[in-house]
Design an enzyme around this catalytic site. Structure first.
Site, PDB file in Angstrom:
ATOM      1  N   LYS A 189       0.842  -1.205   0.000  1.00  0.00           N
ATOM      2  CA  LYS A 189       0.000   0.000   0.000  1.00  0.00           C
ATOM      3  C   LYS A 189       0.871   1.247   0.000  1.00  0.00           C
ATOM      4  O   LYS A 189       1.776   1.379   0.818  1.00  0.00           O
ATOM      5  CB  LYS A 189      -0.910  -0.010   1.239  1.00  0.00           C
ATOM      6  CG  LYS A 189      -1.860   1.177   1.289  1.00  0.00           C
ATOM      7  CD  LYS A 189      -2.770   1.121   2.484  1.00  0.00           C
ATOM      8  CE  LYS A 189      -2.217   1.846   3.674  1.00  0.00           C
ATOM      9  NZ  LYS A 189      -2.206   3.298   3.607  1.00  0.00           N
TER      10      LYS A 189
ATOM     11  N   ASP B  12      -3.376   4.404  -1.800  1.00  0.00           N
ATOM     12  CA  ASP B  12      -4.280   4.933  -0.768  1.00  0.00           C
ATOM     13  C   ASP B  12      -4.304   6.455  -0.831  1.00  0.00           C
ATOM     14  O   ASP B  12      -3.729   7.134   0.018  1.00  0.00           O
ATOM     15  CB  ASP B  12      -3.766   4.424   0.597  1.00  0.00           C
ATOM     16  CG  ASP B  12      -4.734   4.689   1.732  1.00  0.00           C
ATOM     17  OD1 ASP B  12      -5.899   5.031   1.460  1.00  0.00           O
ATOM     18  OD2 ASP B  12      -4.320   4.534   2.901  1.00  0.00           O
TER      19      ASP B  12
ATOM     20  N   LYS C 124      -7.028   8.267  -0.714  1.00  0.00           N
ATOM     21  CA  LYS C 124      -8.161   8.778   0.073  1.00  0.00           C
ATOM     22  C   LYS C 124      -8.755  10.024  -0.566  1.00  0.00           C
ATOM     23  O   LYS C 124      -8.804  11.105   0.035  1.00  0.00           O
ATOM     24  CB  LYS C 124      -7.722   9.085   1.511  1.00  0.00           C
ATOM     25  CG  LYS C 124      -7.324   7.853   2.303  1.00  0.00           C
ATOM     26  CD  LYS C 124      -7.235   8.181   3.786  1.00  0.00           C
ATOM     27  CE  LYS C 124      -6.868   6.975   4.609  1.00  0.00           C
ATOM     28  NZ  LYS C 124      -5.462   6.571   4.471  1.00  0.00           N
TER      29      LYS C 124
ATOM     30  N   ASP D 193     -13.415  14.705  -2.672  1.00  0.00           N
ATOM     31  CA  ASP D 193     -13.576  15.933  -3.450  1.00  0.00           C
ATOM     32  C   ASP D 193     -14.903  15.914  -4.196  1.00  0.00           C
ATOM     33  O   ASP D 193     -15.687  14.972  -4.064  1.00  0.00           O
ATOM     34  CB  ASP D 193     -12.386  16.067  -4.429  1.00  0.00           C
ATOM     35  CG  ASP D 193     -11.922  17.516  -4.529  1.00  0.00           C
ATOM     36  OD1 ASP D 193     -12.797  18.388  -4.699  1.00  0.00           O
ATOM     37  OD2 ASP D 193     -10.712  17.759  -4.439  1.00  0.00           O
TER      38      ASP D 193
ATOM     39  N   THR E 196      -9.293   5.100  11.416  1.00  0.00           N
ATOM     40  CA  THR E 196      -9.078   4.332  12.656  1.00  0.00           C
ATOM     41  C   THR E 196      -8.344   5.148  13.725  1.00  0.00           C
ATOM     42  O   THR E 196      -8.167   4.687  14.847  1.00  0.00           O
ATOM     43  CB  THR E 196      -8.290   3.037  12.355  1.00  0.00           C
ATOM     44  OG1 THR E 196      -7.231   3.350  11.447  1.00  0.00           O
ATOM     45  CG2 THR E 196      -9.169   1.989  11.742  1.00  0.00           C
TER      46      THR E 196
ATOM     47  N   ARG F 109       3.689   0.379  10.433  1.00  0.00           N
ATOM     48  CA  ARG F 109       4.847   0.495  11.300  1.00  0.00           C
ATOM     49  C   ARG F 109       5.236  -0.785  12.035  1.00  0.00           C
ATOM     50  O   ARG F 109       6.419  -1.028  12.247  1.00  0.00           O
ATOM     51  CB  ARG F 109       4.619   1.655  12.293  1.00  0.00           C
ATOM     52  CG  ARG F 109       4.666   3.001  11.600  1.00  0.00           C
ATOM     53  CD  ARG F 109       4.007   4.092  12.397  1.00  0.00           C
ATOM     54  NE  ARG F 109       2.553   3.974  12.422  1.00  0.00           N
ATOM     55  CZ  ARG F 109       1.742   4.878  12.924  1.00  0.00           C
ATOM     56  NH1 ARG F 109       2.233   5.975  13.472  1.00  0.00           N
ATOM     57  NH2 ARG F 109       0.437   4.704  12.902  1.00  0.00           N
TER      58      ARG F 109
HETATM   59  O1  C5P Z   1       1.516   2.089  10.801  1.00  0.00           O
HETATM   60  P1  C5P Z   1       0.094   1.640  10.809  1.00  0.00           P
HETATM   61  O2  C5P Z   1      -0.069   0.140  10.813  1.00  0.00           O
HETATM   62  O3  C5P Z   1      -0.735   2.323  11.860  1.00  0.00           O
HETATM   63  O4  C5P Z   1      -0.439   2.134   9.365  1.00  0.00           O
HETATM   64  C1  C5P Z   1      -1.774   2.065   8.982  1.00  0.00           C
HETATM   65  C2  C5P Z   1      -1.920   2.496   7.556  1.00  0.00           C
HETATM   66  O5  C5P Z   1      -3.288   2.424   7.192  1.00  0.00           O
HETATM   67  C3  C5P Z   1      -1.472   3.918   7.252  1.00  0.00           C
HETATM   68  O6  C5P Z   1      -0.866   3.898   5.975  1.00  0.00           O
HETATM   69  C4  C5P Z   1      -2.753   4.719   7.213  1.00  0.00           C
HETATM   70  O7  C5P Z   1      -2.681   5.794   6.295  1.00  0.00           O
HETATM   71  C5  C5P Z   1      -3.762   3.686   6.736  1.00  0.00           C
HETATM   72  N1  C5P Z   1      -5.164   3.904   7.129  1.00  0.00           N
HETATM   73  C6  C5P Z   1      -5.580   3.974   8.433  1.00  0.00           C
HETATM   74  N2  C5P Z   1      -6.898   4.185   8.747  1.00  0.00           N
HETATM   75  C7  C5P Z   1      -7.804   4.288   7.782  1.00  0.00           C
HETATM   76  C8  C5P Z   1      -7.397   4.194   6.453  1.00  0.00           C
HETATM   77  C9  C5P Z   1      -6.064   3.980   6.165  1.00  0.00           C
HETATM   78  O8  C5P Z   1      -4.755   3.849   9.344  1.00  0.00           O
HETATM   79  N3  C5P Z   1      -9.081   4.412   8.067  1.00  0.00           N
END
Ligand code: C5P
Length: 224
Positions: free
Chosen positions: A35, A61, A63, A66, A116, A204
């Protein structure tokens, strides 16, 4: 047996780091997709790097959020990339979702419900009156109406979302240990799969530190 599916969030602006992430996450124990979000896509050579990736499941992603015309134009503008998944905020509205779905062709259009990183208190701050669970269900129904190919929500909402939205469910907010960073609605990989999630998004917890060891830890965690 069907493999568990994860998207690894390549949240970096370094091509070297992305190459390392891809190299060190090759495994036959999981189906792994990659992603790319706003950071990598907007980095100097990010887009061009994505255009050259072959044989991988690619999730961009962006997102999108618009007006309908701008969403259409943005989707047309990335059609040269052979990507598999693209995100749009459900809060772009039903018209934007419908026209975007119409134009997206082979790219699976995925609706983002409520980030989230937000909880009920945060929703109040930005002026939403519905509680989180109700809001996500409301958004899932809208995504179903627009015939989107998938939906992003937290592992907590998957069970209820599946009652109103029948396509793929992708869940970020996955924790492998007690560290949750800036995420609020989190769960373990097994909890997310058990709730019915098709794909997990993990950033991460995999990409920071020793990637190979982190992946091993994830696989062990799933097979526990
Ligand atoms: O590092 P981590 O596991 O928290 O990363 C979560 C990934 O999912 C990030 O790239 C973030 O942009 C994406 N994301 C998210 N919540 C959403 C949609 C996408 O955390 N609702």
């Amino acid at each position: 047996m069907k493999k568990n599916k994860i998207f690894i969030a390549c949240d970096t602006k370094s091509i070297k780091k992305v190459k390392k992430i891809i190299k060190e996450t090759q495994t036959n124990k999981l189906k792994v997709g990659y992603k790319f979000g706003l950071e990598f896509f907007n980095s100097k050579n990010g887009r061009s790097f994505i255009s050259k990736i072959k044989g991988k499941v690619i999730f961009v992603d962006l997102k999108l959020c618009d007006i309908p015309n701008t969403c259409i134009s943005a989707i047309k503008a990335i059609k040269d990339l052979k990507i598999n998944y693209l995100t749009i905020h459900v809060s772009s509205g039903l018209d934007a979702l419908k026209v975007s779905k119409k134009i997206s062709g082979k790219i699976k259009l995925i609706g983002v419900t409520t980030l989230t990183s937000l909880d009920n208190k945060n929703l109040k701050q930005i002026g939403y009156n519905k509680n989180l669970n109700k809001l996500v269900i409301h958004q899932a129904k809208l995504a179903a109406k627009a015939k989107l190919d998938g939906l992003v929500c937290s592992p907590h909402e998957v069970k209820n979302v599946k009652k109103v939205f029948k396509n793929e469910i992708i869940t970020p907010g996955i924790k492998l240990d007690s560290k949750i960073n800036d995420q609020k609605r989190v769960a373990t990989p097994n909890e997310a799969y058990k709730n019915g999630s098709d794909w997990l998004v993990i950033g991460r917890s995999i990409t920071k530190g020793n990637i190979k060891n982190n992946l091993k830890k994830l696989i062990k965690n799933i097979n526990k």
